[in-house]
Design an enzyme around this catalytic site. Structure first.
Site, short mmCIF file in Angstrom:
data_model
loop_
_atom_site.label_atom_id
_atom_site.label_comp_id
_atom_site.label_asym_id
_atom_site.label_seq_id
_atom_site.Cartn_x
_atom_site.Cartn_y
_atom_site.Cartn_z
N ASP A 135 0.87 -1.26 -0.02
CA ASP A 135 -0.03 -0.04 0.01
C ASP A 135 0.66 1.40 0.16
OD1 ASP A 135 -2.10 -1.70 0.00
OD2 ASP A 135 -2.56 -1.36 2.23
N GLY A 178 -5.71 -0.88 -1.06
CA GLY A 178 -5.53 0.42 -0.65
C GLY A 178 -6.65 0.78 0.29
N HIS A 279 -5.91 -10.12 -4.15
CA HIS A 279 -4.24 -10.79 -3.74
C HIS A 279 -3.34 -10.82 -5.00
CE1 HIS A 279 -7.14 -11.16 -0.39
NE2 HIS A 279 -6.11 -10.93 0.40
O1 F6P Z 1 -2.49 -4.13 4.17
C1 F6P Z 1 -2.15 -4.59 2.84
C2 F6P Z 1 -3.42 -4.82 2.21
O2 F6P Z 1 -2.86 -5.28 0.98
C3 F6P Z 1 -4.50 -3.89 2.07
O3 F6P Z 1 -4.32 -3.29 1.02
C4 F6P Z 1 -5.66 -5.03 2.13
O4 F6P Z 1 -6.98 -4.38 2.66
C5 F6P Z 1 -5.11 -5.98 3.09
O5 F6P Z 1 -3.82 -6.12 2.82
C6 F6P Z 1 -6.07 -7.28 2.77
O6 F6P Z 1 -5.21 -8.32 3.44
P1 F6P Z 1 -5.94 -9.66 3.74
O7 F6P Z 1 -6.96 -9.92 2.77
O8 F6P Z 1 -4.57 -10.47 3.85
O9 F6P Z 1 -6.33 -9.45 5.29
#
Ligand code: F6P
Length: 350
Positions: A135, A178, A279
């Protein structure tokens, strides 16, 4: 080769929070320089702060880091475990460090992982931080590794979506990551020629977005809209979420792209489709820039350990790597300024 065997330190390494391309490059640089030049020994802690809480370790020597430079993810695993939310979590960490004979920790993570590192430093734990997040919203450093890779992936997607949008005369809404900051949306939107970029820092006017869509069609081109997952419309929240929160209190986001595409279809009568990159932006091999930045962070972090610079984080300032206090880096997020956002506005709806 120079080897400073002044202090035969034993150093623990962990990676916490969402994974990010370049984590393995940091681990490799820390271990290679630590062993070769400082005569350190290393131990890996599994799955972020869960490792030292539960005593989950893995061997970490030069052989263990061979071949990992281009590999995405993290060989140490990751989690969003918060020791300050786990009963006896902090004491368990101190105990594990004592049992394993660990003199210092290198914590590689974002706002949450380094926030914990900062609090542990106040409790007397010897810790040095390395900033990571796709981010790019961590304060104190110009860039974090992983960001360049995420922007490249999103830009490649935008390039591909332009041609299919044109063929079908459709609106294409691309949702990127983000949560609090629109850096990925802004950089990929500019690089990929988006006709609107919507970010969390600047609540958007849905009618204005629809006007941009119509104007773009009047010019016989299809609009591409990049929306950050944390973006919200001015008149209220359109962002859908599952309502689930993690150990750091973050709501699981997702759905703004879908919601926006539906409203655009209703108000303009144009067909709108959504691509949620999710992802994919975090997976796979890091770009050359991220490998370079992550490697330099690792080299300087292990020097900070040698120098006993506890409670500090390595940071990129211009082209130099400097040390900044963890407490400064984790206080507030680095977000997109209105001035930077306005630079891109000339392309909106045109
Ligand atoms: O913090 C990084 C990030 O990629 C954010 O942009 C996103 O909201 C979050 O991780 C989602 O991560 P996860 O699905 O692993 O909880």
């Amino acid at each position: 080769m120079r080897v400073d065997r002044v202090l035969a330190m034993r150093v623990g390494v962990l990676t916490g929070g969402g994974d990010c391309p370049g984590l393995n490059a940091v681990i490799r640089a820390v271990v290679r320089k630590g062993v070769q030049q400082h005569g350190f020994e290393f131990i890996g802690f599994r799955d972020g702060w869960k490792g030292p809480i539960e005593g989950l370790t893995q061997p970490l020597d030069v052989a263990a880091v061979r071949g990992i430079l281009p590999r995405g993810g993290t060989i140490l695993g990751s989690s969003r475990t918060n020791p300050f939310k786990v009963e006896g979590g902090v004491d368990a960490i101190k105990k594990t460090l004592a049992v394993e004979g660990v003199d210092a920790l290198v914590a590689i993570g974002g706002e949450d992982t380094l926030g914990v590192a900062s609090r542990l430093h106040e409790e007397g734990v010897h810790v040095v931080g390395v900033p990571k997040t796709i981010d790019n919203d961590l304060n104190g450093t110009d860039y974090t590794f992983g960001f360049d890779t995420a922007v490249q992936i999103a830009t490649d997607a935008l390039d591909r979506l332009h041609t299919t949008a044109e063929s079908h005369h459709r609106v294409l809404v691309v949702e990127v990551m983000g949560r609090h900051a629109g850096w990925i949306a802004l950089h990929s939107g500019i690089a990929g020629g988006a006709n609107a970029i919507l970010i969390p820092e600047m609540p958007f006017d849905v009618d204005e977005v629809c006007a941009w869509v119509e104007r773009r069609f009047e010019r016989h081109y299809s609009p591409i809209i990049v929306v950050a997952e944390g973006a919200t419309p001015k008149e209220g929240s359109m962002s859908l979420s599952s309502g689930e929160v993690d150990a750091f209190g973050h709501v699981r986001l997702g759905g703004i792209g879908d919601a926006l595409a539906r409203v655009i279809e209703e108000r303009t009568g144009k067909e709108a489709r959504v691509s949620v990159l999710g992802h994919i932006q975090r997976g796979g091999t890091p770009t050359a820039y991220d490998r370079w930045l992550a490697t330099r962070f690792g080299l300087y972090a292990v020097d900070a350990v040698k120098d006993g610079a506890w409670g500090q984080m390595v940071a990129l300032r211009g082209t130099a790597i400097e040390l900044v206090p963890l407490a400064e880096a984790v206080g507030t997020l680095k977000t997109v300024t209105p001035e930077l956002y306005r630079e891109a506005e000339v392309f909106f709806g045109t």
